[in-house]
Motif scaffolding. Structure first.
Motif, PDB file in Angstrom:
ATOM      1  N   LYS A   1      10.768 127.277  39.148  1.00 25.83           N
ATOM      2  CA  LYS A   1      10.837 125.883  39.608  1.00 25.83           C
ATOM      3  C   LYS A   1       9.763 125.601  40.652  1.00 25.83           C
ATOM      4  O   LYS A   1       9.121 124.547  40.634  1.00 25.83           O
ATOM      5  CB  LYS A   1      12.221 125.588  40.194  1.00 25.83           C
ATOM      6  CG  LYS A   1      13.317 125.377  39.176  1.00 25.83           C
ATOM      7  CD  LYS A   1      14.615 125.019  39.878  1.00 25.83           C
ATOM      8  CE  LYS A   1      15.752 124.855  38.871  1.00 25.83           C
ATOM      9  NZ  LYS A   1      17.026 124.532  39.567  1.00 25.83           N
ATOM     10  N   ASN A   2       9.581 126.537  41.560  1.00 25.41           N
ATOM     11  CA  ASN A   2       8.576 126.353  42.601  1.00 25.41           C
ATOM     12  C   ASN A   2       7.167 126.310  42.022  1.00 25.41           C
ATOM     13  O   ASN A   2       6.323 125.523  42.474  1.00 25.41           O
ATOM     14  CB  ASN A   2       8.686 127.473  43.638  1.00 25.41           C
ATOM     15  CG  ASN A   2       9.964 127.380  44.456  1.00 25.41           C
ATOM     16  OD1 ASN A   2      10.530 126.303  44.604  1.00 25.41           O
ATOM     17  ND2 ASN A   2      10.430 128.501  44.975  1.00 25.41           N
TER      18      ASN A   2
ATOM     19  N   TYR B   1       6.400 125.257  39.028  1.00 30.92           N
ATOM     20  CA  TYR B   1       6.298 123.954  38.368  1.00 30.92           C
ATOM     21  C   TYR B   1       6.084 122.835  39.382  1.00 30.92           C
ATOM     22  O   TYR B   1       5.204 121.982  39.217  1.00 30.92           O
ATOM     23  CB  TYR B   1       7.574 123.716  37.566  1.00 30.92           C
ATOM     24  CG  TYR B   1       7.834 122.285  37.176  1.00 30.92           C
ATOM     25  CD1 TYR B   1       7.083 121.671  36.177  1.00 30.92           C
ATOM     26  CD2 TYR B   1       8.834 121.543  37.809  1.00 30.92           C
ATOM     27  CE1 TYR B   1       7.319 120.353  35.815  1.00 30.92           C
ATOM     28  CE2 TYR B   1       9.079 120.231  37.453  1.00 30.92           C
ATOM     29  CZ  TYR B   1       8.326 119.639  36.458  1.00 30.92           C
ATOM     30  OH  TYR B   1       8.557 118.341  36.112  1.00 30.92           O
ATOM     31  N   LYS B   2       6.874 122.842  40.456  1.00 35.89           N
ATOM     32  CA  LYS B   2       6.766 121.782  41.467  1.00 35.89           C
ATOM     33  C   LYS B   2       5.391 121.787  42.136  1.00 35.89           C
ATOM     34  O   LYS B   2       4.819 120.731  42.404  1.00 35.89           O
ATOM     35  CB  LYS B   2       7.869 121.960  42.514  1.00 35.89           C
ATOM     36  CG  LYS B   2       9.258 121.627  41.999  1.00 35.89           C
ATOM     37  CD  LYS B   2      10.311 121.859  43.071  1.00 35.89           C
ATOM     38  CE  LYS B   2      11.706 121.534  42.552  1.00 35.89           C
ATOM     39  NZ  LYS B   2      12.754 121.809  43.573  1.00 35.89           N
TER      40      LYS B   2
ATOM     41  N   THR C   1       2.540 118.568  41.813  1.00 32.26           N
ATOM     42  CA  THR C   1       2.216 117.805  43.023  1.00 32.26           C
ATOM     43  C   THR C   1       0.727 117.523  43.147  1.00 32.26           C
ATOM     44  O   THR C   1       0.313 116.659  43.914  1.00 32.26           O
ATOM     45  CB  THR C   1       2.673 118.554  44.286  1.00 32.26           C
ATOM     46  OG1 THR C   1       2.112 119.872  44.286  1.00 32.26           O
ATOM     47  CG2 THR C   1       4.180 118.649  44.344  1.00 32.26           C
TER      48      THR C   1
END
Length: 443
Positions: A238-239, A241-242, A246
């Motif tokens: 998830k990190n 991807y985030k 951004t």
């Protein structure tokens, strides 16, 4: 009169994070409708439409027993066991160090072999040698998954890849998120001069956790279920991807089919005339078994269409009046003031409809518009659709006042059964046992 039988299933939109989980992440809440006014909700896998692939099933009106909860917790834990993504990617480097003649792929066991490992697969079907090019483009030798109820894979042809990469270059794209588009990802990662960064998000575990070997680094490839937005490597993925999304100037690539009702909800997206071809899908290719008018798959963009040049050698030209590239058979209509075809054919303008329509359609005096020649007027002439539950018009089955979410079976007069005390040993102890018990539900 409403059909007394089964009337289909709807997806219930809810807070998916609160739903029970299977090995593919949070399940989806569904509702099955019956013609007697009843319906019943249940949880099932978001990725699989066949319980032979994932057997999770649970009625929403029943509490999940501890035995079943423990079983699925165990299965989820077992499905995630193994080496880390980093460790598996290092194994790829070790295999790359071997000569191509010492690399092989076992199609029977779905495993990449190095050195003397193939000696234990003498009775299997092997592909060898495996070149460096193939290792950087695994989709060229991994057999495509073909189950239409699970992970059906349709891979872009090399020509379609070149055209799409050309579009990205023309836009001066620097970051591309490839959701289920491995061949675009492979082309970007294997061509440094493109000056692009790609992140592949795909449910196919062979790209990430491929039998103790990962083809792509943890920073460039994540195992992902797009139906429930689930990352199999959880917070770490998830990190990644985030952090990727951004950044500025990111483009998305989805190889999925877009239906009209989906496009209607995406007003900022417009369709290009370019027909995308797949290597392994006869209907959506340029082969002899393709659709009559060629592939129906298109590219949708949220940028001016003039920025996407299409290859003239494949039958496209630039329409100055529309300021975009179109199929050569998509003739400009002066009355509509545009190139109106949506499937590459030459559309025909109808003065009564005051718009262009498909060439095979005819104007119907009862429907007051052009329709297919074999259409049914009574359905198309403004008559309201009827509710599947009660048979009345004016509302859909989900809003039917006679709808009853049942807490029993769908039988008109359910038989009373004596409650049997369940013990822990009565629950299936493996995925196979769970699958066998669920296979007859709804059959």
């Amino acid at each position: 009169m409403a059909n007394p039988g089964k009337l289909g299933v709807d997806v219930i939109i809810n807070n998916i994070s609160e739903n029970p989980c299977c090995i593919h992440g949070p399940t989806i809440l569904f509702e099955r409708f019956h013609g007697n006014g009843q319906s019943r909700q249940f949880y099932a896998c978001s990725a699989c439409r066949d319980r032979r692939d994932c057997s999770f099933f649970h009625w929403a009106d029943q509490k999940i027993a501890n035995g079943k909860k423990d079983l699925w917790t165990k299965l989820i834990k077992e499905s995630r066991q193994g080496k880390s993504h980093e460790a598996e990617y290092k194994r790829l480097e070790a295999i790359k160090a071997l000569p191509a003649s010492e690399r092989s792929y076992c199609t029977s066991c779905s495993v990449l072999l190095g050195g003397t490992e193939k000696s234990s697969h003498t009775s299997c079907a092997l592909i060898f040698p495996i070149t460096n090019k193939q290792l950087s483009h695994p989709s060229t030798f991994l057999p495509p998954k073909e189950s239409s109820k699970l992970e059906a894979q349709y891979l872009f042809t090399s020509n379609s890849v070149d055209v799409i990469i050309g579009m990205l270059q023309n836009l001066q794209a620097s970051r591309v998120l490839c959701i289920g588009a491995p061949r675009i990802h492979e082309a970007i990662t294997d061509t440094p001069q493109l000056n692009m960064v790609s992140l592949l998000m795909d449910i196919d575990d062979r790209y990430v956790f491929f039998q103790q070997c990962s083809f792509f680094s943890p920073e460039s490839c994540l195992r992902y279920n797009m139906f429930n937005h689930h990352f199999f490597d959880e917070e770490k993925a998830k990190n990644t991807y985030k952090q990727f999304i951004t950044e500025n100037e990111m483009l998305f690539i989805f190889p999925y089919f877009m239906e009209p009702q989906v496009i209607a909800n995406l007003p900022s997206y417009t369709m290009l005339d370019y027909q995308v071809d797949y290597d392994n899908h006869p209907l959506y290719s340029s082969g002899p078994k393709s659709m009559k008018n060629g592939s129906a798959v298109r590219v949708f963009v949220n940028q001016p269409r003039s920025l996407f040049p299409l290859p003239e050698s494949e039958g496209y030209h630039f329409c100055k009046l529309c300021d975009r590239w179109v199929s050569i058979s998509n003739k400009h209509c002066e009355k509509c003031n545009g190139c109106m075809s949506k499937d590459g054919r030459m559309y025909r303008h109808c003065d009564l409809c005051k718009k262009c329509n498909k060439p095979s359609w005819i104007h119907c005096s009862k429907c007051f518009r052009c329709q297919p020649q074999d259409h049914k007027c009574e359905v198309q002439a403004g008559q309201k659709l009827r509710c599947h539950v009660c048979g009345c018009s004016g509302h859909k089955r989900r809003d039917c006042p006679k709808r009853k979410v049942s807490d029993t079976t769908f039988s008109e007069e359910p038989k009373k059964k004596k409650k049997k005390k369940k013990n822990k040993s009565s629950y299936p102890q493996s995925l196979e046992e769970e699958r066998e018990r669920n296979m007859n539900i709804f059959s």
